[in-house]
Scaffold this active site. Sequence first.
Site, PDB file in Angstrom:
ATOM      1  N   LYS A   1      49.164  97.530  23.451  1.00 57.04           N
ATOM      2  CA  LYS A   1      50.467  97.527  22.768  1.00 57.04           C
ATOM      3  C   LYS A   1      50.570  96.342  21.805  1.00 57.04           C
ATOM      4  O   LYS A   1      50.960  96.506  20.650  1.00 57.04           O
ATOM      5  CB  LYS A   1      51.627  97.467  23.786  1.00 57.04           C
ATOM      6  CG  LYS A   1      51.617  98.601  24.811  1.00 57.04           C
ATOM      7  CD  LYS A   1      52.808  98.532  25.754  1.00 57.04           C
ATOM      8  CE  LYS A   1      52.824  97.331  26.686  1.00 57.04           C
ATOM      9  NZ  LYS A   1      51.670  97.240  27.611  1.00 57.04           N
TER      10      LYS A   1
ATOM     11  N   ARG B   1      61.108  99.261  30.637  1.00 58.33           N
ATOM     12  CA  ARG B   1      60.070  99.434  31.655  1.00 58.33           C
ATOM     13  C   ARG B   1      60.615 100.077  32.916  1.00 58.33           C
ATOM     14  O   ARG B   1      59.863 100.273  33.871  1.00 58.33           O
ATOM     15  CB  ARG B   1      59.486  98.075  32.022  1.00 58.33           C
ATOM     16  CG  ARG B   1      58.219  97.716  31.254  1.00 58.33           C
ATOM     17  CD  ARG B   1      57.807  96.298  31.637  1.00 58.33           C
ATOM     18  NE  ARG B   1      56.401  96.091  31.583  1.00 58.33           N
ATOM     19  CZ  ARG B   1      55.776  95.346  30.646  1.00 58.33           C
ATOM     20  NH1 ARG B   1      56.460  94.786  29.684  1.00 58.33           N
ATOM     21  NH2 ARG B   1      54.488  95.178  30.696  1.00 58.33           N
TER      22      ARG B   1
ATOM     23  N   ARG C   1      41.088  89.353  28.609  1.00 54.45           N
ATOM     24  CA  ARG C   1      42.025  89.125  27.497  1.00 54.45           C
ATOM     25  C   ARG C   1      42.177  87.630  27.201  1.00 54.45           C
ATOM     26  O   ARG C   1      42.250  86.811  28.100  1.00 54.45           O
ATOM     27  CB  ARG C   1      43.394  89.723  27.843  1.00 54.45           C
ATOM     28  CG  ARG C   1      44.469  89.356  26.834  1.00 54.45           C
ATOM     29  CD  ARG C   1      45.634  90.302  26.825  1.00 54.45           C
ATOM     30  NE  ARG C   1      46.401  90.319  28.061  1.00 54.45           N
ATOM     31  CZ  ARG C   1      47.436  91.142  28.267  1.00 54.45           C
ATOM     32  NH1 ARG C   1      47.798  92.002  27.336  1.00 54.45           N
ATOM     33  NH2 ARG C   1      48.085  91.108  29.398  1.00 54.45           N
TER      34      ARG C   1
ATOM     35  N   ARG D   1      46.136  84.190  29.872  1.00 47.44           N
ATOM     36  CA  ARG D   1      47.463  84.227  30.501  1.00 47.44           C
ATOM     37  C   ARG D   1      47.336  84.060  32.008  1.00 47.44           C
ATOM     38  O   ARG D   1      46.445  84.642  32.624  1.00 47.44           O
ATOM     39  CB  ARG D   1      48.133  85.581  30.195  1.00 47.44           C
ATOM     40  CG  ARG D   1      48.996  85.538  28.962  1.00 47.44           C
ATOM     41  CD  ARG D   1      49.428  86.907  28.533  1.00 47.44           C
ATOM     42  NE  ARG D   1      50.079  87.685  29.589  1.00 47.44           N
ATOM     43  CZ  ARG D   1      50.611  88.890  29.392  1.00 47.44           C
ATOM     44  NH1 ARG D   1      50.569  89.439  28.204  1.00 47.44           N
ATOM     45  NH2 ARG D   1      51.175  89.545  30.385  1.00 47.44           N
TER      46      ARG D   1
ATOM     47  N   ARG E   1      50.659  94.568  38.780  1.00 51.28           N
ATOM     48  CA  ARG E   1      51.318  95.056  37.564  1.00 51.28           C
ATOM     49  C   ARG E   1      51.026  96.529  37.323  1.00 51.28           C
ATOM     50  O   ARG E   1      51.910  97.280  36.883  1.00 51.28           O
ATOM     51  CB  ARG E   1      50.879  94.225  36.353  1.00 51.28           C
ATOM     52  CG  ARG E   1      51.685  92.941  36.237  1.00 51.28           C
ATOM     53  CD  ARG E   1      50.887  91.824  35.628  1.00 51.28           C
ATOM     54  NE  ARG E   1      50.615  91.996  34.232  1.00 51.28           N
ATOM     55  CZ  ARG E   1      49.540  91.475  33.612  1.00 51.28           C
ATOM     56  NH1 ARG E   1      48.642  90.791  34.297  1.00 51.28           N
ATOM     57  NH2 ARG E   1      49.374  91.653  32.336  1.00 51.28           N
TER      58      ARG E   1
HETATM   59  P1  ADP Z   1      51.502  93.258  29.367  1.00 51.43           P
HETATM   60  O1  ADP Z   1      50.984  92.786  28.029  1.00 51.43           O
HETATM   61  O2  ADP Z   1      50.527  92.975  30.457  1.00 51.43           O
HETATM   62  O3  ADP Z   1      52.011  94.660  29.349  1.00 51.43           O
HETATM   63  P2  ADP Z   1      53.963  91.771  28.926  1.00 51.43           P
HETATM   64  O4  ADP Z   1      53.593  90.592  28.114  1.00 51.43           O
HETATM   65  O5  ADP Z   1      54.645  92.896  28.244  1.00 51.43           O
HETATM   66  O6  ADP Z   1      52.703  92.290  29.739  1.00 51.43           O
HETATM   67  O7  ADP Z   1      54.885  91.301  30.142  1.00 51.43           O
HETATM   68  C1  ADP Z   1      54.497  90.229  30.984  1.00 51.43           C
HETATM   69  C2  ADP Z   1      55.484  90.146  32.147  1.00 51.43           C
HETATM   70  O8  ADP Z   1      56.816  89.909  31.641  1.00 51.43           O
HETATM   71  C3  ADP Z   1      55.600  91.393  33.008  1.00 51.43           C
HETATM   72  O9  ADP Z   1      54.594  91.471  34.014  1.00 51.43           O
HETATM   73  C4  ADP Z   1      57.001  91.211  33.603  1.00 51.43           C
HETATM   74  O10 ADP Z   1      57.001  90.243  34.652  1.00 51.43           O
HETATM   75  C5  ADP Z   1      57.774  90.599  32.427  1.00 51.43           C
HETATM   76  N1  ADP Z   1      58.396  91.663  31.590  1.00 51.43           N
HETATM   77  C6  ADP Z   1      58.072  91.981  30.308  1.00 51.43           C
HETATM   78  N2  ADP Z   1      58.833  92.992  29.866  1.00 51.43           N
HETATM   79  C7  ADP Z   1      59.656  93.337  30.891  1.00 51.43           C
HETATM   80  C8  ADP Z   1      60.663  94.336  31.083  1.00 51.43           C
HETATM   81  N3  ADP Z   1      60.995  95.206  30.092  1.00 51.43           N
HETATM   82  N4  ADP Z   1      61.286  94.382  32.281  1.00 51.43           N
HETATM   83  C9  ADP Z   1      60.995  93.523  33.259  1.00 51.43           C
HETATM   84  N5  ADP Z   1      60.041  92.596  33.174  1.00 51.43           N
HETATM   85  C10 ADP Z   1      59.376  92.484  31.997  1.00 51.43           C
HETATM   86  P1  ADP Z   2      49.089  95.138  26.055  1.00 46.33           P
HETATM   87  O1  ADP Z   2      49.955  94.416  25.049  1.00 46.33           O
HETATM   88  O2  ADP Z   2      49.344  96.604  26.110  1.00 46.33           O
HETATM   89  O3  ADP Z   2      49.120  94.512  27.411  1.00 46.33           O
HETATM   90  P2  ADP Z   2      46.820  94.038  24.511  1.00 46.33           P
HETATM   91  O4  ADP Z   2      47.076  94.476  23.117  1.00 46.33           O
HETATM   92  O5  ADP Z   2      47.048  92.629  24.848  1.00 46.33           O
HETATM   93  O6  ADP Z   2      47.587  95.023  25.554  1.00 46.33           O
HETATM   94  O7  ADP Z   2      45.301  94.443  24.852  1.00 46.33           O
HETATM   95  C1  ADP Z   2      44.744  94.181  26.139  1.00 46.33           C
HETATM   96  C2  ADP Z   2      43.286  93.743  25.981  1.00 46.33           C
HETATM   97  O8  ADP Z   2      42.481  94.835  25.541  1.00 46.33           O
HETATM   98  C3  ADP Z   2      43.083  92.639  24.961  1.00 46.33           C
HETATM   99  O9  ADP Z   2      42.048  91.815  25.448  1.00 46.33           O
HETATM  100  C4  ADP Z   2      42.684  93.392  23.693  1.00 46.33           C
HETATM  101  O10 ADP Z   2      41.861  92.588  22.832  1.00 46.33           O
HETATM  102  C5  ADP Z   2      41.883  94.564  24.263  1.00 46.33           C
HETATM  103  N1  ADP Z   2      42.024  95.810  23.483  1.00 46.33           N
HETATM  104  C6  ADP Z   2      43.125  96.263  22.823  1.00 46.33           C
HETATM  105  N2  ADP Z   2      42.894  97.466  22.244  1.00 46.33           N
HETATM  106  C7  ADP Z   2      41.589  97.782  22.556  1.00 46.33           C
HETATM  107  C8  ADP Z   2      40.746  98.906  22.247  1.00 46.33           C
HETATM  108  N3  ADP Z   2      41.177  99.957  21.529  1.00 46.33           N
HETATM  109  N4  ADP Z   2      39.494  98.880  22.750  1.00 46.33           N
HETATM  110  C9  ADP Z   2      39.048  97.839  23.494  1.00 46.33           C
HETATM  111  N5  ADP Z   2      39.790  96.756  23.807  1.00 46.33           N
HETATM  112  C10 ADP Z   2      41.047  96.728  23.354  1.00 46.33           C
END
Ligand code: ADP
Ligand code: ADP
Length: 215
Positions: A13, A88, A127, A160, A171
Amino acid sequence: MNIIFMGPPGAGKGTQSDFIIEKYHIPHIATGDMFRAALKNETALGLEAKKYMDAGKLVPDEVTINIVKERLQEDDTKDGFLFDGFPRTIAQAKALDEMLSGMNRNIDLVINIDVPFDTLLKRLSGRRICKSCGASYHVEFNPSKVEGVCDKCGGELYTRSDDNEESARVRLETYTNETKPLIAYYQEKGLYHEVNGLQSVEDVFNDIAKIIEGK
Ligand code: ADP
Ligand code: ADP
Ligand code: ZN
């Protein structure tokens, strides 16, 4: 255009958001980034959110809904926005619908990036995030040109604290129990689209752009 990006942790994302905001010039509203910024500034919100984030749990709905409500009051969201990681839960989705209808706005598209769980665990554990601009890299799948340094801004890359295996598993479980039901919620509204997140970063983006432009 008002877009929601959903998809499990590690689906891509954040990575795709960078391309979308560059191409479509809409603000990126990522609740996870907002919580991490609050934590960095040691605000009450940040310290409250940290308890949940470290454990891989969701921050309570009231807290999350409130920060989004405040963000949507800002002028830059008037001509569109991209939500990343919000809503979420069903409660958050319903609160969002209410907020938007009160402002005469609505969601145009929901895009889910679909990736199987075993791949997500590998993506999360490798990551690396830029301390300055938040860009997302992967040590194996999407490495920076110089190890530990952001290609875009030269910032330092870090891991992170919640990208450890234990927290990642919690998660993914939380995603299944609390976030996945949103698929049916948005399917019923006719807003739901899915892309195959196992493709290259570029191919995933092409699929997303087709959905946005077909709208
Ligand atoms: P990821 O990239 O792994 O999807 P995010 O950066 O979006 O994670 O979120 C990291 C953490 O922040 C989540 O594990 C949760 O604890 C909190 N968080 C983010 N968005 C939300 C949401 N919409 N509702 C509740 N908690 C959230
Ligand atoms: P999210 O925001 O959904 O948690 P991220 O964009 O941070 O996800 O991506 C999660 C991990 O996967 C990062 O290390 C990123 O560089 C890698 N990644 C993202 N898109 C791809 C893809 N299409 N193929 C392989 N690795 C990817
Ligand atoms: Zn950077």
